[in-house]
Design a protein around this motif. Structure first.
Motif, PDB file in Angstrom:
ATOM      1  N   LYS A 358       5.362   5.244 -27.682  1.00 11.92           N
ATOM      2  CA  LYS A 358       3.906   5.562 -27.837  1.00 11.92           C
ATOM      3  C   LYS A 358       3.640   5.446 -26.040  1.00 11.92           C
ATOM      4  CE  LYS A 358       0.048   4.588 -30.649  1.00 11.92           C
ATOM      5  NZ  LYS A 358      -0.372   5.999 -30.709  1.00 11.92           N
ATOM      6  N   ALA A 362       2.228   8.327 -23.863  1.00  8.99           N
ATOM      7  CA  ALA A 362       0.958   8.454 -23.080  1.00  8.99           C
ATOM      8  C   ALA A 362       1.345   8.501 -21.675  1.00  8.99           C
ATOM      9  CB  ALA A 362       0.493   6.777 -23.132  1.00  8.99           C
ATOM     10  N   TYR A 366       0.049  12.474 -23.269  1.00 10.54           N
ATOM     11  CA  TYR A 366      -0.222  12.611 -24.916  1.00 10.54           C
ATOM     12  C   TYR A 366      -0.452  11.277 -25.556  1.00 10.54           C
ATOM     13  CZ  TYR A 366       1.761  17.297 -24.180  1.00 10.54           C
ATOM     14  OH  TYR A 366       2.086  18.588 -23.967  1.00 10.54           O
ATOM     15  N   PRO A 367      -1.434  10.842 -25.072  1.00 11.58           N
ATOM     16  CA  PRO A 367      -1.726   9.460 -25.768  1.00 11.58           C
ATOM     17  C   PRO A 367      -2.275   9.264 -27.157  1.00 11.58           C
ATOM     18  CG  PRO A 367      -3.631   9.925 -24.332  1.00 11.58           C
ATOM     19  CD  PRO A 367      -2.553  11.089 -24.071  1.00 11.58           C
ATOM     20  N   ASN A 368      -2.805  10.493 -27.640  1.00 12.57           N
ATOM     21  CA  ASN A 368      -3.307  10.348 -29.155  1.00 12.57           C
ATOM     22  C   ASN A 368      -1.976  11.557 -29.784  1.00 12.57           C
ATOM     23  OD1 ASN A 368      -5.517   9.061 -28.811  1.00 12.57           O
ATOM     24  ND2 ASN A 368      -6.322  10.849 -27.545  1.00 12.57           N
ATOM     25  N   GLY A 369      -0.807  11.601 -29.182  1.00 16.19           N
ATOM     26  CA  GLY A 369       0.111  12.534 -29.805  1.00 16.19           C
ATOM     27  C   GLY A 369      -0.437  13.962 -29.716  1.00 16.19           C
ATOM     28  N   GLU A 371       0.588  17.958 -32.277  1.00 13.36           N
ATOM     29  CA  GLU A 371       0.812  18.444 -33.879  1.00 13.36           C
ATOM     30  C   GLU A 371       2.012  19.321 -33.406  1.00 13.36           C
ATOM     31  OE1 GLU A 371      -2.171  20.140 -36.004  1.00 13.36           O
ATOM     32  OE2 GLU A 371      -3.218  18.275 -36.154  1.00 13.36           O
ATOM     33  N   SER A 399       4.732  10.146 -37.060  1.00 10.07           N
ATOM     34  CA  SER A 399       3.280   9.794 -37.295  1.00 10.07           C
ATOM     35  C   SER A 399       3.109   8.356 -36.931  1.00 10.07           C
ATOM     36  CB  SER A 399       3.170   9.917 -38.885  1.00 10.07           C
ATOM     37  OG  SER A 399       3.777   8.746 -39.419  1.00 10.07           O
ATOM     38  N   GLY A 402       1.790   8.897 -33.368  1.00  5.97           N
ATOM     39  CA  GLY A 402       0.451   9.651 -33.476  1.00  5.97           C
ATOM     40  C   GLY A 402       1.162  11.281 -33.399  1.00  5.97           C
ATOM     41  N   LYS A 404       1.897  14.456 -35.391  1.00  5.08           N
ATOM     42  CA  LYS A 404       1.793  14.983 -36.713  1.00  5.08           C
ATOM     43  C   LYS A 404       2.653  16.067 -36.856  1.00  5.08           C
ATOM     44  CE  LYS A 404      -2.897  13.612 -37.710  1.00  5.08           C
ATOM     45  NZ  LYS A 404      -3.516  13.573 -35.978  1.00  5.08           N
TER      46      LYS A 404
END
Lengths: 533, 336
Positions: A358, A362, A366-369, A371, A399, A402, A404
């Motif tokens: 994670k 970040a 891509y701190p929030n992941g 898709e 997941s 973060g 998806k």
């Protein structure tokens, strides 16, 4: 008088029994998984066809030593390679006989004409046999042989010279592959004159340890040991392939004593097989790798090496081994399996560490992941018995950091076509080795030329490419080993794939079977095997 | 009668065209590329891919492909398999005797047990025998073939060792299979015990394949018998003082047979479809398994040819059933 009676009642019957037993033919029954497509190995690509042809009936110029990927002389006793690595001179074995069967009696022994025939049929589109039986020669083509071989010249009856367009260190290993099986040119001529060239591919004649007797589709294939084989005669007299497509039924036949060996058991049956004292369950790591390839050209996130590393760390591989392989697999850290030379033991795999993953995401922005999608194969393969389940585990693991992922699947032909074209974002696939050479994994699956075909990561990285191309042209095995080891370090650092697993191959057999060796290429070879009653 | 036969033949023609059209469109509707499937993980470059597709004739428009196929059908050429490159008819004919032999034995088993069971249940309506027959036949009808086959193998072959697990003949007999009918081939060979081995290999698959037809025949016979036994002529026959056996077997059964024969005719089609599973479990080298494999490999000529021949067989079996009606009940051929 008394002793004479004892002798009469015990010794003589015993002797008779022993004589009768030794006179009784040893019939080995192999419960094979399907029907071969035909008996000329160069025309096909499936292991089922090779088991029924090249691995029993034919020999090649060079052979793999049984149970290993080591190359030993076959129909060629020795070979020399020119200094520039482009001219290979083979000295052929003398006194090698072709099979005499109900349908063919050879008048001469094996010589250079047979080698010429076997390769020219595949190489030369105007050869009279080139188009016979559909003439696709997929293996010959996929190993780039038409571009590689410049000429094949017969110097004399027992010397043949292959000239290549460029140096190719794995060339000898290629000649030990199934498509390079040596056929009888005399038999081919006879069939052509008789107007039945198709029969040449249905009723094979080779120099191998077993001679073909008869075949009935979906039912059986019969072979007999070849008495005049150039090596020691096979220990079993008759070999029968009893074609049994269902794994549970194969197991029932093994238990009932109707066959001696079966391939591809159900993972669910393994525990019971281990507990059965009449069954010997052999196992060995397969020559394969199952992987998840990131599309490094089309997907913005996957162009970033930090993201690839992060997602490699986010997957719990041990969980996959337990849930998907049910123990019939081992974690893969390199793109080549450990049974291949130059496997780099020193490499340390990305540890399972969602927290670090994670943080790395970040760092990559891509701190929030984000898709993405994971493509799951619709078929079961030794390197991935249940891709759907594997994809679900990856989905769940990602997941947690973060990311998806949507699981996508297609019909198998579509899957291969679309993934080749790079329509995926990440794709599950794998590979089984052909000739035991690291080049067969690294160049085929990760080379720049393979982008748009087998290179599903669409990954073309120059430092890696330079090493594998140099290794391909280097004849010295020690130097090649060093180059491939280095290439694996770059691969791990750049992480174009998440290497997931190598499968474990299981071969259940009756305890009467002696001296069977698991073929690292996944084949089934019965030369050298014995039966103890 | 001849007019009746001609009329029936006339009906066969549209059915035949319908089958070719349906098979052809269905296999081209399902996704999948035979060339890509054969190349597998290895892949194939675009030039070779196009070349192989052209060799298979798949580069032409669908209408051209269909017309070529139909032209072939009428000249007796069903094409060559994409996989084995052998003529489809030849492949079919090497496998069909095995399916025919198994279907024949399964049907014989179903009729031999189903018909008497149905008669007895019908005659003894409401008795414990009736309930037992109906209970067993309902169980048989609902039995999943795969599970039933494996269960029988595990019990009779693995546990008791009475019957062989699968195949058509023990691997120890090396006889020539000239006719493809193992019972005939083994009888013709000199090898002692071969016929017995072939026969023992038929037992379990025949039972498994015959189970559903048996249940259907038993139930159909029972209900037809119940209906016929109420008829006036049966009462008359009884009143005339005929023996009960003669009343049941001659007066009642002959009339009850008409729906039963329809069902038997339809079951032959079911048998060929059901044979796919039975053939897979018992490694029986028949056409059902071959067609399923051909579908998996997208071997279009094999699927088209195989289904067409089977459909033709079923169409002709139904034709034969219609003709048999005429023989059993003359009213049918006169009223039509």
């Amino acid at each position: 008088m008394k002793w004479r009676n004892v002798a009469k009642s015990t010794v003589f019957p015993l002797l008779f029994t022993l004589v009768a037993l030794s006179a009784q033919a040893k019939t080995f029954v192999y419960c094979s998984e399907g029907s071969p497509e035909g008996f000329t190995p160069s025309l096909y690509t499936s292991g089922t066809s090779f088991d029924a042809s090249s691995r029993q009936i034919f020999d090649k110029l060079a052979l793999f030593q049984r149970g290993t990927t080591k190359i030993i002389p076959g129909l060629a006793t020795a070979w020399e390679v020119s200094e520039d690595g482009t001219v290979y001179t083979f000295h052929l074995r003398k006194g090698v006989k072709f099979h005499t069967t109900k349908f063919f009696t050879p008048t001469r022994e094996f010589n250079a004409d047979d080698v010429l025939f076997s390769f020219e049929r595949q190489q030369n589109p105007s050869h009279p046999y080139h188009k016979v039986s559909g003439g696709a020669y997929e293996y010959f083509n996929s190993m780039d042989m038409p571009e590689l071989i410049k000429s094949i010249v017969k110097k004399d009856d027992y010397t043949i010279v292959f000239t290549l367009n460029k140096p190719e260190a794995p060339f000898i290993a290629n000649l030990a592959m199934d498509f390079a099986s040596i056929h009888s040119a005399e038999y081919a001529d006879k069939m052509l004159k008789a107007g039945t060239p198709d029969e040449f591919d249905q009723k094979p004649i080779g120099t191998g340890p077993f001679a073909f007797v008869s075949y009935q589709k979906d039912s059986f294939i019969r072979f007999v040991a070849f008495d005049h084989y150039w090596r020691e005669r096979a220990k079993i007299d008759k070999l029968v392939f009893s074609i049994t497509p269902d794994a549970s039924v194969r197991y029932a036949k093994l238990r009932a004593g109707e066959c001696h060996l079966m391939p591809y058991p159900n993972p669910a049956d393994l525990a019971q097989m281990r507990a059965d004292k009449d069954i010997n369950l052999m196992e060995q790591e397969g020559l394969n790798v199952g992987y998840l390839a990131f599309n490094t050209q089309r997907v913005e996130a996957f162009k970033n090496v930090k993201v690839r590393r992060a997602l490699s760390m986010a997957i719990d591989k041990q969980n996959i081994i337990d849930a998907v392989f049910q123990g019939a697999g081992t974690i893969a850290k390199n793109p080549i399996p450990p049974t291949i030379w130059s496997y780099n033991e020193a490499i340390v795999d990305y540890p399972y560490d969602p927290v670090k993953a994670k943080a790395l995401l970040a760092e990559a922005g891509y701190p929030n992941g984000f898709e993405t999608n994971v493509w799951a194969m619709p078929v079961s393969r030794p390197y991935n018995p249940n891709a759907r389940r594997m994809a679900e585990i990856i989905q769940e693991d990602w997941s947690k950091v973060g990311v998806k992922a949507k699981i996508v699947t297609f019909e198998w032909g579509e899957y291969l076509k679309r993934s080749k074209a790079g329509e995926h974002e990440s794709v599950l696939l794998g590979w089984t080795g052909d000739n035991g050479d690291p080049d067969n994994f690294l160049t085929v699956l990760l080379g720049c030329n393979a982008v748009g075909s087998a290179n599903r990561a669409m990954w073309c990285y120059q430092p890696f490419e330079d090493l594998i191309q140099k290794a391909k042209a280097t004849p010295d095995p020690a130097e090649r080993t060093r180059l491939y080891e280095e290439a694996q370090v770059i691969f791990k650092d750049q992480a174009p794939w998440v290497t997931i697993a190598h499968s474990v191959v299981f071969e259940p057999m009756s305890t009467k079977v002696k001296n069977y060796k698991i073929d690292p290429f996944g084949g089934h070879i019965f030369y050298g095997v014995d039966l103890i009653e | 009668m001849i007019q009746f036969i001609i009329r029936r033949f006339f009906y066969v023609f549209p059915a035949f065209i319908g089958v070719t059209l349906l098979t052809f469109s269905l296999i081209h509707l399902i996704p999948g590329d035979p060339v890509e499937l054969r190349a597998g993980e290895r892949g194939i470059d675009a030039v070779r891919h196009a070349k192989l597709k052209a060799e298979m004739g798949l580069d032409k428009p669908l209408t051209v492909q269909y017309l070529k196929y139909i032209r072939g059908v009428f000249t007796g050429d069903l094409g060559k398999s994409f996989v084995t490159k052998k003529p489809i008819l030849e492949e079919f004919l090497t496998l069909f005797p095995a399916t025919l032999e198994l279907s024949f034995c399964a049907m014989s088993f179903a009729i031999l047990f189903g018909l008497p069971a149905g008669i007895i249940a019908g005659v003894k309506r409401g008795s414990p025998i009736d309930h037992t027959v109906m209970g067993i036949s309902l169980t048989g009808y609902s039995m999943p073939i795969f599970w039933w086959g494996l269960l029988l193998i595990l019990f009779f072959s693995v546990q008791l060792g009475w019957t062989p697990v699968s195949g058509r003949l023990s691997a120890l007999f090396w006889i020539d299979t000239d006719t493809g009918f193992m019972l005939i081939d083994t009888l013709r060979s000199d090898e002692e015990g071969a016929f017995k081995s072939a026969l023992s290999h038929l037992i379990l698959p025949s039972i498994v394949l015959g189970t559903i037809p048996l249940a259907v025949i038993a139930r159909m016979t029972r209900s037809a018998m119940l209906e016929v036994l109420q008829e006036d002529y049966v009462r008359t026959a009884k009143a005339k003082g005929l023996s009960p056996l003669r009343v049941i077997m001659v007066h009642a059964l002959r009339n009850a047979l008409i729906p039963v024969i329809t069902v038997i005719g339809l079951q032959i089609g079911v048998l060929m479809a059901g044979a796919i599973l039975t053939e897979t479990i018992f490694a029986w080298p028949g056409v059902g398994k071959w067609i399923v494999e051909s579908i998996n490999r997208r071997d279009y000529p094999a699927i088209q040819g195989g289904i067409l021949i089977i459909a033709t067989v079923i169409i002709f079996v139904n034709l034969a059933v219609d003709l048999v009606y005429g023989i059993i009940n003359p009213r049918i051929r006169h009223t039509r």
